[in-house]
Design a protein around this motif. Structure first.
Motif, PDB file in Angstrom:
ATOM      1  N   ASP A  34      10.321 -11.236 -48.977  1.00 24.31           N
ATOM      2  CA  ASP A  34       9.733 -12.256 -49.777  1.00 24.31           C
ATOM      3  C   ASP A  34       8.339 -12.896 -49.045  1.00 24.31           C
ATOM      4  O   ASP A  34       8.288 -13.346 -48.068  1.00 24.31           O
ATOM      5  CB  ASP A  34      10.924 -13.537 -49.665  1.00 24.31           C
ATOM      6  CG  ASP A  34      10.270 -14.704 -50.585  1.00 24.31           C
ATOM      7  OD1 ASP A  34       9.137 -14.803 -50.996  1.00 24.31           O
ATOM      8  OD2 ASP A  34      11.144 -15.648 -50.633  1.00 24.31           O
ATOM      9  N   PRO A  35       7.350 -12.724 -49.956  1.00 24.14           N
ATOM     10  CA  PRO A  35       6.026 -13.045 -49.518  1.00 24.14           C
ATOM     11  C   PRO A  35       5.886 -14.620 -49.386  1.00 24.14           C
ATOM     12  O   PRO A  35       4.726 -15.165 -49.047  1.00 24.14           O
ATOM     13  CB  PRO A  35       5.128 -12.640 -50.612  1.00 24.14           C
ATOM     14  CG  PRO A  35       5.951 -12.724 -51.888  1.00 24.14           C
ATOM     15  CD  PRO A  35       7.416 -12.118 -51.480  1.00 24.14           C
ATOM     16  N   GLU A  36       6.918 -15.363 -49.770  1.00 27.36           N
ATOM     17  CA  GLU A  36       6.951 -16.892 -49.546  1.00 27.36           C
ATOM     18  C   GLU A  36       7.861 -17.224 -48.560  1.00 27.36           C
ATOM     19  O   GLU A  36       7.888 -18.498 -48.157  1.00 27.36           O
ATOM     20  CB  GLU A  36       7.407 -17.568 -50.982  1.00 27.36           C
ATOM     21  CG  GLU A  36       6.501 -17.343 -52.176  1.00 27.36           C
ATOM     22  CD  GLU A  36       5.396 -18.456 -51.826  1.00 27.36           C
ATOM     23  OE1 GLU A  36       5.574 -19.620 -51.877  1.00 27.36           O
ATOM     24  OE2 GLU A  36       4.066 -18.071 -51.720  1.00 27.36           O
ATOM     25  N   ARG A  37       8.597 -16.333 -47.746  1.00 28.16           N
ATOM     26  CA  ARG A  37       9.560 -16.771 -46.799  1.00 28.16           C
ATOM     27  C   ARG A  37       8.724 -17.317 -45.674  1.00 28.16           C
ATOM     28  O   ARG A  37       8.113 -16.481 -44.857  1.00 28.16           O
ATOM     29  CB  ARG A  37      10.462 -15.761 -46.532  1.00 28.16           C
ATOM     30  CG  ARG A  37      11.700 -15.985 -45.632  1.00 28.16           C
ATOM     31  CD  ARG A  37      12.218 -14.961 -45.251  1.00 28.16           C
ATOM     32  NE  ARG A  37      13.464 -15.371 -44.130  1.00 28.16           N
ATOM     33  CZ  ARG A  37      14.643 -15.713 -44.360  1.00 28.16           C
ATOM     34  NH1 ARG A  37      15.023 -15.585 -45.520  1.00 28.16           N
ATOM     35  NH2 ARG A  37      15.207 -16.069 -43.410  1.00 28.16           N
ATOM     36  N   LEU A  46       1.466 -16.254 -46.121  1.00 25.54           N
ATOM     37  CA  LEU A  46      -0.290 -16.276 -46.737  1.00 25.54           C
ATOM     38  C   LEU A  46      -0.944 -17.018 -45.814  1.00 25.54           C
ATOM     39  O   LEU A  46      -2.328 -16.787 -45.510  1.00 25.54           O
ATOM     40  CB  LEU A  46      -0.241 -16.756 -48.246  1.00 25.54           C
ATOM     41  CG  LEU A  46      -1.493 -16.882 -48.960  1.00 25.54           C
ATOM     42  CD1 LEU A  46      -2.027 -15.552 -49.105  1.00 25.54           C
ATOM     43  CD2 LEU A  46      -1.375 -17.207 -50.342  1.00 25.54           C
ATOM     44  N   TYR A  47      -0.561 -18.291 -45.413  1.00 26.07           N
ATOM     45  CA  TYR A  47      -1.382 -19.294 -44.473  1.00 26.07           C
ATOM     46  C   TYR A  47      -1.861 -18.444 -43.258  1.00 26.07           C
ATOM     47  O   TYR A  47      -2.902 -18.291 -42.737  1.00 26.07           O
ATOM     48  CB  TYR A  47      -0.638 -20.350 -44.099  1.00 26.07           C
ATOM     49  CG  TYR A  47      -1.336 -21.310 -43.321  1.00 26.07           C
ATOM     50  CD1 TYR A  47      -2.120 -22.541 -43.584  1.00 26.07           C
ATOM     51  CD2 TYR A  47      -1.358 -21.069 -41.862  1.00 26.07           C
ATOM     52  CE1 TYR A  47      -2.879 -23.185 -42.883  1.00 26.07           C
ATOM     53  CE2 TYR A  47      -2.096 -21.971 -40.996  1.00 26.07           C
ATOM     54  CZ  TYR A  47      -2.857 -22.991 -41.494  1.00 26.07           C
ATOM     55  OH  TYR A  47      -3.581 -23.673 -40.695  1.00 26.07           O
ATOM     56  N   ALA A  63      -0.632 -10.542 -54.721  1.00 23.56           N
ATOM     57  CA  ALA A  63      -0.356  -9.588 -55.648  1.00 23.56           C
ATOM     58  C   ALA A  63       1.239  -9.542 -55.739  1.00 23.56           C
ATOM     59  O   ALA A  63       1.940  -9.169 -56.761  1.00 23.56           O
ATOM     60  CB  ALA A  63      -0.821  -8.082 -55.436  1.00 23.56           C
ATOM     61  N   ALA A  64       1.831  -9.906 -54.447  1.00 28.78           N
ATOM     62  CA  ALA A  64       3.419  -9.895 -54.436  1.00 28.78           C
ATOM     63  C   ALA A  64       4.087 -10.892 -54.919  1.00 28.78           C
ATOM     64  O   ALA A  64       5.140 -11.093 -54.935  1.00 28.78           O
ATOM     65  CB  ALA A  64       4.110  -9.375 -53.118  1.00 28.78           C
ATOM     66  N   GLY A  65       3.019 -12.060 -55.142  1.00 35.07           N
ATOM     67  CA  GLY A  65       3.872 -13.450 -55.612  1.00 35.07           C
ATOM     68  C   GLY A  65       3.711 -14.580 -54.851  1.00 35.07           C
ATOM     69  O   GLY A  65       4.290 -15.629 -55.044  1.00 35.07           O
ATOM     70  N   ALA A  66       2.882 -14.288 -53.689  1.00 37.39           N
ATOM     71  CA  ALA A  66       2.757 -15.490 -52.920  1.00 37.39           C
ATOM     72  C   ALA A  66       1.850 -16.400 -53.634  1.00 37.39           C
ATOM     73  O   ALA A  66       0.711 -16.305 -54.365  1.00 37.39           O
ATOM     74  CB  ALA A  66       1.927 -15.197 -51.673  1.00 37.39           C
ATOM     75  N   PHE A  67       2.243 -17.643 -53.602  1.00 30.20           N
ATOM     76  CA  PHE A  67       1.573 -18.718 -54.453  1.00 30.20           C
ATOM     77  C   PHE A  67       0.291 -19.290 -53.586  1.00 30.20           C
ATOM     78  O   PHE A  67       0.445 -19.494 -52.509  1.00 30.20           O
ATOM     79  CB  PHE A  67       2.454 -19.907 -54.552  1.00 30.20           C
ATOM     80  CG  PHE A  67       1.793 -21.353 -55.279  1.00 30.20           C
ATOM     81  CD1 PHE A  67       1.545 -21.013 -56.740  1.00 30.20           C
ATOM     82  CD2 PHE A  67       1.785 -22.250 -54.887  1.00 30.20           C
ATOM     83  CE1 PHE A  67       1.001 -22.159 -57.369  1.00 30.20           C
ATOM     84  CE2 PHE A  67       1.216 -23.325 -55.767  1.00 30.20           C
ATOM     85  CZ  PHE A  67       0.654 -23.372 -56.861  1.00 30.20           C
ATOM     86  N   ALA A  99     -10.150 -15.433 -56.427  1.00 30.60           N
ATOM     87  CA  ALA A  99      -9.487 -14.700 -57.672  1.00 30.60           C
ATOM     88  C   ALA A  99      -8.173 -14.599 -57.735  1.00 30.60           C
ATOM     89  O   ALA A  99      -8.055 -14.393 -58.987  1.00 30.60           O
ATOM     90  CB  ALA A  99     -10.129 -13.225 -56.864  1.00 30.60           C
ATOM     91  N   HIS A 100      -7.244 -15.334 -57.073  1.00 28.93           N
ATOM     92  CA  HIS A 100      -5.922 -15.258 -57.365  1.00 28.93           C
ATOM     93  C   HIS A 100      -5.409 -16.604 -57.921  1.00 28.93           C
ATOM     94  O   HIS A 100      -4.550 -17.090 -57.951  1.00 28.93           O
ATOM     95  CB  HIS A 100      -4.985 -14.824 -56.382  1.00 28.93           C
ATOM     96  CG  HIS A 100      -4.992 -13.173 -56.139  1.00 28.93           C
ATOM     97  ND1 HIS A 100      -6.019 -12.547 -55.620  1.00 28.93           N
ATOM     98  CD2 HIS A 100      -4.188 -12.169 -56.900  1.00 28.93           C
ATOM     99  CE1 HIS A 100      -5.676 -11.396 -55.488  1.00 28.93           C
ATOM    100  NE2 HIS A 100      -4.626 -11.062 -56.244  1.00 28.93           N
TER     101      HIS A 100
END
Length: 146
Positions: A34-37, A46-47, A63-67, A99-100
């Motif tokens: 999970d890219p948000e875990r 992401l941070y 691209a994997a869904g991280a906000f 860009a995202h």
């Protein structure tokens, strides 16, 4: 995937970020991490990628869904990914975030702190500040004030 496996794979993702191992991060994301875990202290992957200037890994996470605007927590890891990247002048990472869809005017600390442009100006990181300004960022604080 069970909870124990998710936790282990998430830990491996943070390790890949710290080492700048884009291939490993990509493999882990494909395996379903999970890219948000967040880690145990509340830091988002992401941070972590953005504060360390890992633009390629940030791209994969996004691209994997991280906000792009998720505020991170944890000691020394508070704030938005864009503020983190701007603070250290990681221009390529800032470019990826914008860009995202990252908001160039989103202030950290739940809207009460500095904006990405404030951090870039305080650096000073003029190239990063110019990129943010081009994206529509406006300063919220004078660089010499806290």
């Amino acid at each position: 995937m069970n909870q124990r496996r998710r936790k282990k794979l998430s830990r491996h993702l943070f390790e890949a970020i710290w080492m700048g191992d884009t291939a490993r991060a990509k493999t882990l994301l494909r395996a379903g991490v999970d890219p948000e875990r967040r880690d145990s202290e509340g830091t988002t992957p992401l941070y972590e990628a953005c504060v360390n200037g890992k633009a390629g890994i940030a791209r994969l996470l996004l691209a994997a869904g991280a906000f792009p605007d998720a505020e991170s927590g944890g000691p020394g890891s508070e704030g938005t990914p864009l503020c983190a990247a701007a603070c250290w002048g990681h221009t390529e990472t800032v470019r990826e975030l914008l860009a995202h869809g990252a908001d160039p005017n989103l202030r950290e600390d739940h809207g009460t702190g500095w904006s990405p442009l404030d951090w870039a100006n305080n650096g000073p990181h003029p190239e990063t500040a110019d990129l943010l300004t081009t994206a529509g960022a406006t300063p919220t604080r004078e660089p010499w004030r806290s």
